[in-house]
Structure formats: C-alpha cells, structure tokens
Design an enzyme around this catalytic site. Structure first.
Site, PDB file in Angstrom:
ATOM      1  CG  MET A  95      27.848  27.744  67.594  1.00 17.84           C
ATOM      2  SD  MET A  95      29.257  28.577  66.852  1.00 17.84           S
ATOM      3  CE  MET A  95      29.161  30.189  67.590  1.00 17.84           C
ATOM      4  CE  LYS A  96      32.869  30.255  77.004  1.00 17.80           C
ATOM      5  NZ  LYS A  96      34.274  30.588  77.226  1.00 17.80           N
ATOM      6  CB  ILE A  97      25.054  29.229  74.053  1.00 17.88           C
ATOM      7  CG1 ILE A  97      25.265  29.266  72.529  1.00 17.88           C
ATOM      8  CG2 ILE A  97      23.716  29.851  74.437  1.00 17.88           C
ATOM      9  CD1 ILE A  97      24.201  28.550  71.724  1.00 17.88           C
TER      10      ILE A  97
END
Ligand code: G3H
Length: 331
Positions: free
Chosen positions: A99-101
């Site tokens: 998950m790119k945060i």
C-alpha cells in the site's frame, strides 16, 4: 543493487476500447466513476501480482512487489488512509501488494497502524531526513505492535526523492548567488541521500532492531525515487551512479535504465564519501537553507500534482464513459 518491481497504476485515459467498455459496463451497473476506477485498478493490480508472485516466492518476499497508491485526497486524513489501505489490501488479496502511502504527518500516523495489521507499505514522498526518520519509526512501532508471531510476511520500502530536491535547492542556491552557494549546486540531493543511508544503517541495527529481527522482521528498504536528472547539464546517470549500495532499491524510468545499461558505472558509491556528504549538508544549512522547509515545499508541490492527475483520470473516464454510452444508444 537489488530492484523491486514497482508498478504504477496505468493511465486509464490513454488506454484502448477494452478499458472503455469496462468503464461503461460498470457505470451501467450503477457504479459511480470513482468506484469504477477502483474496481479497474484492483483488477489490474491483481493481474500484475499474479505475474510477480513467482519472484515474490523465490525471493522469500524480498522482491516482486506491486505498489498500489491510496487516493491522494486522503493524504491529510489518518483514519481515511487506514480504512482505504485495509480495504484495498483486502480487495487485492495478494501478499505481493504494497500500500503506497505518502509521508505526510497525518499519513505517517496511519502507517504505524497499517503495518501493525500486517499490511506491507511503500512509504512515499520523502524529501528530507526528519521525515525519513519518522517513517522508519512508524515501521518499527508498527512491527512492535503487530500481533503476528512471525513478522516475515510484512515488509516496507521508503521512497526517498532525489532529483526534485536538487531542483528546489539549486534555485535557492542561485538566488543566494555567492561563489560558495553556486559551488554547491547539484550536490545537495545526493549528500542528503548518503546521510539517509547512514540513518538506515543506524536504525536497522542495535537491540531494538535485533528483537524484531528475531521475530523474522525484514528491514524497510530505502528506495531512490525521482532518479532522472531534471537539469540537462547533469549527466543522465548521475543519480543512479551516485546511490549504489547494498539493500537499496533504485527506481529506473526506461530512459535512465537504458542510459545506465549503456554507460552507467556499477560501483558501491553510497557510503564511499560520507564525511564529504555531511560537509555539503551542513554548508547548505549554513547558507540559511532549511532542509525541512525544502521537504515540506516539495511535499505540497508533488501532492498537488498527484491530486490533479487523479482528478484528471476520473474526469477523463467520465467523459469516455458518457461518449461511448451515448454513441451505443444511438446505434
Ligand atoms: O515514483 C515517483 C517517481 O520516482 C517520481 O519521479 P519524478 O520526480 O521524476 O516525477
């Protein structure tokens, strides 16, 4: 140097009729355009995960990840980011997915929670050392509060931006305009990255880290983003050549990959000149340039551009869906 696969969401606007048909089908089924977008994205990411699962399994989860960004509109919403990451992770249903945060203050808080749930994270938009340290701490805190006995399935990458830092620093150095300032042009981004690697080595060693490592934890890998030179007077492989070191990831746009394969120099540079890097970092600070302010300036600039791109994709999908839908109704 090891390379992890980072796959970006495709530009749906430019895609062909098949995607358009999918959009129309979803809209006809009553989905709003944003739900249709996520449905298509999840499907794309699932397909990509299937392609990379072999690498993921062969490397015991070190490589073969696919990165899926949560909506940039949630960048300042801690709870919203946690919920979106949980939902997308669950929808994709593959261990390969990151998950790119973004590393905004609010999203750094969400990273700890997401990691503690056993979800792997690509922490992005890191432009300065204090933010990088906060990202590492969120990873370590998250691992420590993770209920899983075996932590080996959780992993993370920290995307530290390079060329954009030089663009901003160089402008400021030019404005100062002294010989000392001009001599520092094109040196700041690499110097900061060299110090980031020192920080990585310090934080991922010692008793705190060893306790996690004994539970199977993986180090959060430092990933160089924005490696293409923006100033054409710098050599095209400048950043890639300067940032080669163990356990790091270099993101390589196609033209940089081709340039590196043609005339890049494969040699361990990342920790070859640490004290020189520290001198450059201090000299820039002494000229009155605040590294953290440069970081926040860039964070806002890039987040704004991500949000605009996201809105453009949705707008474009909406137009395509409406055009095709009304065309189909008239034939
Ligand atoms: O994933 C992000 C890219 O590495 C950003 O590169 P850029 O600064 O050239 O847009």
């Amino acid at each position: 140097m090891s390379t992890c696969s980072v796959i970006e969401v495709p530009g749906i606007c430019g895609s062909g009729t098949l995607i358009c048909d999918d959009i129309v089908e979803l809209v006809e089924a009553g989905k709003d355009i944003e739900s249709a977008y996520w449905e298509l994205v999840v499907k794309d990411i699932q397909d990509t995960c299937k392609l990379l699962e072999l690498i993921y399994n062969e490397t015991d989860g070190e490589d073969g990840h696919v990165s899926l960004a949560v909506s940039p509109k949630l960048a300042n919403d801690t709870k919203g980011t946690i919920e979106a990451a949980k939902w997308l992770h669950n929808m994709v249903g593959s261990p390969c997915v990151y998950m790119k945060i973004p590393a905004t203050d609010e999203s750094i808080s969400s990273m700890k929670e997401v990691i503690s749930l056993g979800i792997s994270v690509n922490a992005t938009l890191i432009f300065c050392l204090p933010k990088y340290e906060a990202v590492i701490d969120a990873y370590l805190d998250g691992l420590e509060s993770c209920g899983m006995t075996d932590l080996s399935k959780v992993s993370s990458a920290a995307a530290f931006y390079i060329s954009r830092v030089d663009v901003t620093l160089d402008k400021k150095l030019e404005q100062i305009g002294t010989t000392e300032a001009l001599d520092l042009k094109g040196k700041g981004a690499v110097a900061q990255a060299v110090l980031a690697y020192q920080l990585y080595q310090k934080k991922f060693s010692g008793p705190r880290w060893e306790r996690l490592e004994n539970r199977g934890a993986k180090k959060q890998r430092l990933m160089w983003a924005s490696t293409n030179v923006k100033n054409p007077s710098y050599p095209d492989t400048f950043y890639v050549n300067s940032l080669i070191g163990p356990d790091t990831i270099s993101t390589l746009p196609v033209q940089v990959l081709q340039a590196f394969m043609d005339h890049g120099i494969l040699s361990r540079t990342l920790d070859a000149k640490v004290s020189e890097a520290q001198d450059i970092y201090n000299a820039i600070e002494k000229l009155g340039i605040d590294w953290s302010s440069v970081g926040s300036e860039l964070e806002h600039e890039v987040l704004d551009s991500f949000t605009k791109s996201f809105d453009n994709v949705l707008e474009c999908m909406q137009k395509k869906a409406m055009n095709i839908y009304s065309f189909q109704k008239h034939v």
